[in-house]
Write an enzyme that holds these catalytic residues in place. Structure first.
Site, PDB file in Angstrom:
ATOM      1  N   GLN A   1     -13.421   2.852  46.848  1.00 26.14           N
ATOM      2  CA  GLN A   1     -12.255   2.234  47.459  1.00 26.14           C
ATOM      3  C   GLN A   1     -10.961   2.950  47.069  1.00 26.14           C
ATOM      4  OE1 GLN A   1     -11.213  -1.629  45.879  1.00 26.14           O
ATOM      5  NE2 GLN A   1     -10.615  -2.397  47.887  1.00 26.14           N
TER       6      GLN A   1
ATOM      7  N   TYR B   1      -7.555   2.072  47.485  1.00 22.59           N
ATOM      8  CA  TYR B   1      -6.448   1.148  47.792  1.00 22.59           C
ATOM      9  C   TYR B   1      -5.275   1.362  46.833  1.00 22.59           C
ATOM     10  CZ  TYR B   1      -8.362  -2.094  51.299  1.00 22.59           C
ATOM     11  OH  TYR B   1      -8.809  -2.677  52.438  1.00 22.59           O
ATOM     12  N   SER B   2      -5.536   1.080  45.541  1.00 21.17           N
ATOM     13  CA  SER B   2      -4.453   1.072  44.550  1.00 21.17           C
ATOM     14  C   SER B   2      -3.858   2.454  44.347  1.00 21.17           C
ATOM     15  CB  SER B   2      -4.975   0.585  43.198  1.00 21.17           C
ATOM     16  OG  SER B   2      -5.402  -0.739  43.293  1.00 21.17           O
TER      17      SER B   2
ATOM     18  N   GLU C   1     -13.913  -9.757  50.614  1.00 21.98           N
ATOM     19  CA  GLU C   1     -14.270  -9.416  49.234  1.00 21.98           C
ATOM     20  C   GLU C   1     -14.412 -10.693  48.404  1.00 21.98           C
ATOM     21  OE1 GLU C   1     -12.402  -6.676  45.627  1.00 21.98           O
ATOM     22  OE2 GLU C   1     -11.119  -7.559  47.139  1.00 21.98           O
TER      23      GLU C   1
ATOM     24  N   SER D   1      -4.354 -10.130  41.118  1.00 20.31           N
ATOM     25  CA  SER D   1      -4.229 -10.675  39.766  1.00 20.31           C
ATOM     26  C   SER D   1      -4.087 -12.194  39.828  1.00 20.31           C
ATOM     27  CB  SER D   1      -3.010 -10.078  39.080  1.00 20.31           C
ATOM     28  OG  SER D   1      -1.836 -10.633  39.642  1.00 20.31           O
ATOM     29  N   ASN D   2      -4.372 -12.857  38.703  1.00 23.89           N
ATOM     30  CA  ASN D   2      -4.250 -14.314  38.694  1.00 23.89           C
ATOM     31  C   ASN D   2      -2.815 -14.755  38.964  1.00 23.89           C
ATOM     32  OD1 ASN D   2      -6.935 -14.317  38.214  1.00 23.89           O
ATOM     33  ND2 ASN D   2      -6.868 -15.552  36.336  1.00 23.89           N
ATOM     34  N   GLU D   3      -1.848 -13.899  38.660  1.00 23.45           N
ATOM     35  CA  GLU D   3      -0.458 -14.224  38.992  1.00 23.45           C
ATOM     36  C   GLU D   3      -0.279 -14.255  40.514  1.00 23.45           C
ATOM     37  OE1 GLU D   3      -1.278 -11.934  36.621  1.00 23.45           O
ATOM     38  OE2 GLU D   3      -0.765 -13.277  34.962  1.00 23.45           O
TER      39      GLU D   3
END
Lengths: 367, 398, 367, 398
Positions: free
Chosen positions: D126, D128-129, D244, D383-385
């Protein structure tokens, strides 16, 4: 696997929600707490007519429900409205005992008669087997002596079910009898509760007829009754949380500070997200408990749910007040009543720590 | 590095203890210890006793009749009075207004008001917060319009603690709507007996009318009651808030609460043993005790720095947050320890004269009330959210 | 009451900080971990010359410090640099034992010689009194048999102090002897540690001279040594936290996302504030412990500090990595080494739960 | 309301169990159970076994060779494979790219790439980032400039999981700098063997090179490798991210982790008893078990809603946060349970062929590595944020 309500339960939920939102608000609830029954008698009559106590019993018992999810649907709505009611005490605690010992009285409970459940004692804390009140045979009948603590709805009940020890040590599960006692035969001190409604301290020195005894070995029955009552209490707590959530979301949207709605502040957003997550957890724990009320692992789910509800209740109470600021601490605004009522969930049927310890013991003995 | 008090400080410590042993009325300390409601007269009685000793102006210099104590002495005094269950010193006159007047007041204001704070002639309350402002103190809407030699005040204040007892209120008022919001605020002293003022108590979740709303309708205030310069009130307000921060950590309260909690958890039984011996409960109690041991030292470090002349920075915000979290945790554990008797709510039981027996143990009702009431600790005096913003801004400089 | 450092300690702190920031970075530390000593020998020589081991001993013992605050100043700086060193093991564990049993060897430790401390065993976890290794008299000398676990700096030491049971049950405090054993007389398996530095597993089947025995009843001495080592470990953790704090603050200021520095996001600001508050708490706990190393309540402060440091270490490790995001998980960026080293503080001398339980027991026996 | 599986679902359950008992190689399940490092060949072997059974395209419709399972069946399959310690299905081709191609790919792309995903010809990764983008995925800087019938790609991707094994990469690239940032992104399929691509492993804190940086320098990609329409890549990327999210709660991983934790805590001794009987440890373990019991039901509720056609809203964000918090708590407790042997770090021990004895118990090293490695759970996949922002936005609508 199906998480939808049956049509009947959906209808009960809808009509209950409608009637409660039409007839109750936190001021009327606070006022009713000052009355002797702790509840508006007309409202109780309306709820009885809707079949609220009846939904707590199976058809065999004369009702039209009785399953865990019937309890959940009804109790969640009562919680949503913040309404103290005799349902837990009369229909679930006393009702469960009577259904298998004196079925004829179930009919009266379904008809709205309140029968209180006097089991806990000043020193018993949350121990179900701790009974110091004694029952002694006297001629054909029984003499009961002792004290009962925080008996909900006692003043509104003509009759109480009272536990008393027939045999065994003070904390033995065996030898606990259950008796029907006319309330006016006992010395009563009645008082309001932080969370709404009323309870009383009872002192017994009474002589009863022989048929006053419902059972001579009531521990298992008491435990079943408390499991069903705990399910109702947890579902009620869920309803309280839903209302507190709605109030808080509304407040975060409406209330402006530093030039914007405070719900725009990311720190509050993230904390609110955590509150929402935990309330979803509570809903699942209540479903787990209500779905296992007749299963062998019932008590494990009682303790799991009571632990999670107790922990989350504290989070929801404290975070909702904190996010509201000062207004959340006043009795003029609805949150105060709901938060106080929710903060009391841990003081009946065992607190989060009590049930964590119990969960560990149950899980280890099951393993 | 030296964690112990100096010989002088130890001697001072002893003096305070002796004074408390001799002069603190047992009637008052019993009320405080048992969580009973304190009356206006109770506070006034204790103020008078302290004033006679010269110890009421704890944070005042000697020239104004204060003690002239340094930060360590003040800390020792606060710690000992809390431990002895003395009533607190009502802060509004002594701790809040006094320092503002000394720094910014006119000579006439100083001469008139400062003695009256100490001798009890005036009971002050605080007119800062307004409905809808919350932590955003600069959002002052109450207006004061100059009319000859008076200001005419209109508006509303709220969260006025113990305002029902007060004869005087110091207020932030808006005297200008030009410029930044902070720039049009003035600091005004108002006699509560002036026509047009109305006080309405707000009942809190513990059932107590501790705070009030105060309405002002065309209230005429002599212009001489303005402190300092018109439109400079924000400066004075911030000065006051800084001074309010003494004892912000509340170590004494936390220690007293922890001791009470241990007593209660020693009396309650769980599975046939004292609750305090139950590991699940003991774990939470020990964690908060360990937190408190550390926080008390953080407090001493800050006090020592202040005594040697350092201005407190983010430390006082850290102490505010950690101090309130610890006290609230102790309150929650105490309520938990009480068990089923946390539920009954017989408010009359808290009256001194009440001959009502408590429902359950006598510590039950005060435990629940303290839990509910002390939710305020993280809300008032700059909410913990405001403190966290101060802390992070100090280090992130963003 | 005085929280300022003495002039001598201030000078020691300054020069230590300077030399460490000049000569170490996380890459050189990682490289040294792969070497047999786990430490750059030249750097160790420099630190010895500065008097690092000497600062751990009183003047009577041949040093120039030895007080709790000497330990604090030195260990905090080593933590700040993230530097594994033989100081805790050689100067504080072995050094404390030797100062009262074989003072002549203290001089060698001050001169930089490393003496490892082999007390813990594969099954002893954190129990100080658990010793299965046996010592039996054999002629004039001793035969030691058993295993020692996770002995720090063993491969860098020519000599180890080894505990072995002379009498009593496997977990009895009485009957634990301490012996000087040449390292090459033992079977050794040496390995690197997650947090940097090296340790080894030792297997003993050795015969020793009579004078190898330092003491026949060493438990109190071991406890004192571990109290001093724990003070150093807690101060080191504080130093690690200070560096992690600096790295994280820097990252929050520099790193931009969604068009602004991520330190502008309020949710992160508030969480960072909580981290800062807890690090201040740790500083106070370390001061409390270092100020009470010679006081009767020493052990209470050991457990209070180890509990608070253990809890806070987890918070700081997890929050700092989370706030960094992916980069915080790589070994290329300094945070990785510091966070890993800090995450190991709970696995030596007892973890947060171990010391919470111990604190409760100590507090109750003191009450 | 009914918490139990239907008869059909129970039968399916049994089919899955039988398959796993018969076809999952013990060599692989032992490696997974003991936390050993899995090789590329290990994954390929398991993919081939699944593909032979027709069970590799778990979330694919039958027309493309997938299983056609509904959400409940997928859940049962995931739960059982995790419980049986099967290797996970490498998600990049099957779970991520596949659905995008089916929905947005050309007929030629579908015909070419989909079979190759199932038969193992391609290993996708992947792209992406990018460095400096973090959770801000729309911040794509890698550029693709059209040059005849090719795109010329320049830039850098990072956090490319298992990129060292891949021969193909799907990438978000910037094809336009006009309009909003989201509007100039395209979705490109790139052969990793094209000249100008460089892969560099990033070693993580557990010592493993699990992720990679991928550099593109004048990499020429045939224009036919564009998926869908130019500049519409953001739409496809969001579609992929939604898909995903299956098994986002990780209930199976959490249950397997909890079972391992109980086993370890039963073996470790504390004060002469199994650690699991120590109330301080047992309390934490029980809390996470209770959390997991509730979360598993939240997961089923979401799955049941999905199976009956409801689109998942904030629920999957809630499951992501709670699921990762629970797994990380289990990892932390497992590391704690291990005790002093959590410290040694002999990475070679994780190689299958290694005949190194473990330092301490064999579960020690995997416990520490899982704790360290799973810090990623709350960072990646949104992220959880980011999840908390999604949750609060859904309800606050601000």
């Amino acid at each position: 696997m199906d998480f939808k309500l049956t049509e009947e339960r959906q209808m009960l939920q809808d009509s209950l929600r409608r009637i409660l939102s039409d007839t109750t608000d936190h001021e009327s609830i606070a006022k009713a707490t000052d009355s002797i029954t702790g509840l508006d008698p007309e409202l109780w009559e309306q709820l009885v007519e809707m079949g609220l106590p009846g939904a707590m019993f199976t058809e065999d018992e004369g009702g039209f429900g009785g399953a865990g999810f019937d309890i959940m649907v009804v109790a969640e709505e009562l919680g949503r409205a913040g309404l103290p009611s005799p349902l837990i005490d009369s229909a679930l605690l006393s009702g469960t005992v009577l259904a298998s010992t004196r079925p004829a009285l179930v009919e009266e409970i379904i008809a709205g008669r309140i029968i209180a459940f006097a089991h806990a004692e000043p020193d018993s804390r949350y121990e179900l087997s701790q009974v110091s009140t004694t029952a002694q045979q006297s001629g054909d009948g029984w003499v009961l002596k002792g004290s009962k603590a925080v008996v909900h709805n006692a003043a509104a009940a003509e009759t109480c079910i009272v536990s008393a020890r027939l045999a065994g040590a003070t904390d033995a599960a065996e030898g606990i009898g259950l008796f029907l006692v006319p309330t006016d035969a006992m010395q009563m001190r009645d008082y309001p509760l932080h969370g709404g409604g009323r309870a009383a301290e009872l002192v017994l020195d009474v002589t009863l007829d022989a048929d006053a005894r419902l059972t001579e070995d009531g521990f298992a029955l008491i435990q079943t009754a408390q499991a069903r009552a705990s399910a109702a209490q947890c579902a009620e707590a869920l309803g309280l949380m839903e209302t507190i959530k709605a109030l808080t979301v509304d407040y975060l949207r409406q209330r402006r500070q530093f030039g914007q709605p405070i719900g725009k502040f990311q720190a509050l957003q993230h904390r609110m997200a955590d509150v929402l997550i935990e309330i979803e957890q509570v809903r699942s724990a209540v479903i787990n408990l209500c779905g296992h009320l007749d299963a062998p692992e019932r008590e494990l789910h009682v303790s799991a749910a009571k632990n999670l509800v107790g922990r989350t209740a504290r989070l929801v109470v404290e975070e909702s007040i904190q996010m509201h600021g000062g207004i959340g601490m006043t009795m003029e605004y609805a949150l105060g009543h709901f938060a106080k009522r929710l903060s009391m969930v841990d003081h009946r049927f065992g607190d989060a720590d009590y049930h964590l310890e119990r969960f560990i013991a149950l899980a280890q003995s099951a393993a | 590095m030296d964690l112990s008090y100096s010989a002088e400080q130890l001697a001072f410590h002893e003096t305070v203890r002796t004074f408390l042993r001799d002069k603190l009325p047992e009637r008052l300390s019993l009320k405080v210890a048992s969580g009973k409601r304190l009356t206006k007269q109770d506070f006034e009685e204790w103020h008078a006793i302290l004033n006679q000793q010269g110890w009421l102006g704890v944070n005042w210099p000697t020239e104004h009749g204060g003690t002239g104590w340094d930060a360590v002495q003040r800390h020792i005094f606060e710690e000992e009075t809390t431990r002895a269950n003395a009533p607190r010193i009502v802060p509004f006159g002594v701790a809040m207004l006094g320092p503002v007047l000394m720094k910014f007041g006119s000579d006439a204001q100083k001469a008139h008001y400062l003695p009256r704070i100490l001798n009890g002639d005036d009971w002050w309350c605080q007119g800062y917060s307004e409905p809808g402002a919350g932590s955003d103190l600069a959002n002052v809407q109450t207006s004061a319009v100059r009319d000859g030699d008076h200001y005419v005040v209109n508006g509303q204040k709220t969260w006025t603690t113990l305002g029902q007892h007060a004869n005087m209120i110091f207020c932030l008022v808006r005297t200008s709507r030009e410029g930044k919001r902070q720039e049009g605020i003035s600091f005004l002293l108002i006699d509560m007996n002036t026509p047009g003022i109305e006080v309405r108590p707000i009942v809190l979740i513990d059932g107590e009318p501790e705070v009030n709303e105060v309405w002002f309708k065309d209230v005429r205030v002599p212009a001489e009651n303005l402190v300092g310069t018109e439109n400079m009130g924000w400066t004075y307000a911030k000065y006051l808030l800084t001074h309010e921060r003494t004892n912000i950590a509340g170590v004494g309260f936390a220690r007293a609460g922890l001791a009470a909690l241990k007593r209660i958890a020693g009396e309650q039984t769980h599975h046939g043993k004292p609750l305090i011996e139950n590991p699940f409960f003991a774990a939470k109690l020990a964690e908060v005790e360990i937190d408190l041991m550390a926080m008390a030292t953080t407090n001493l470090r800050t006090i020592a720095a202040a005594a040697s002349g350092q201005a407190p920075g983010a430390e006082s915000s850290m102490l505010k947050v950690k101090g309130t979290v610890i006290r609230q945790q102790i309150n929650a554990l105490t309520k938990q320890a009480v068990g089923p008797y946390a539920a009954p709510f017989v408010s009359e039981q808290l009256d001194e004269g009440s001959n009502l027996d408590p429902i359950g143990p006598d510590y039950a009702l005060p435990a629940t009330q303290a839990y509910l009431n002390n939710r305020k600790l993280s809300i008032y005096g700059g909410s913990n959210e405001v403190q966290r913003a101060i802390i992070s801004k100090a280090i992130l400089e963003l």
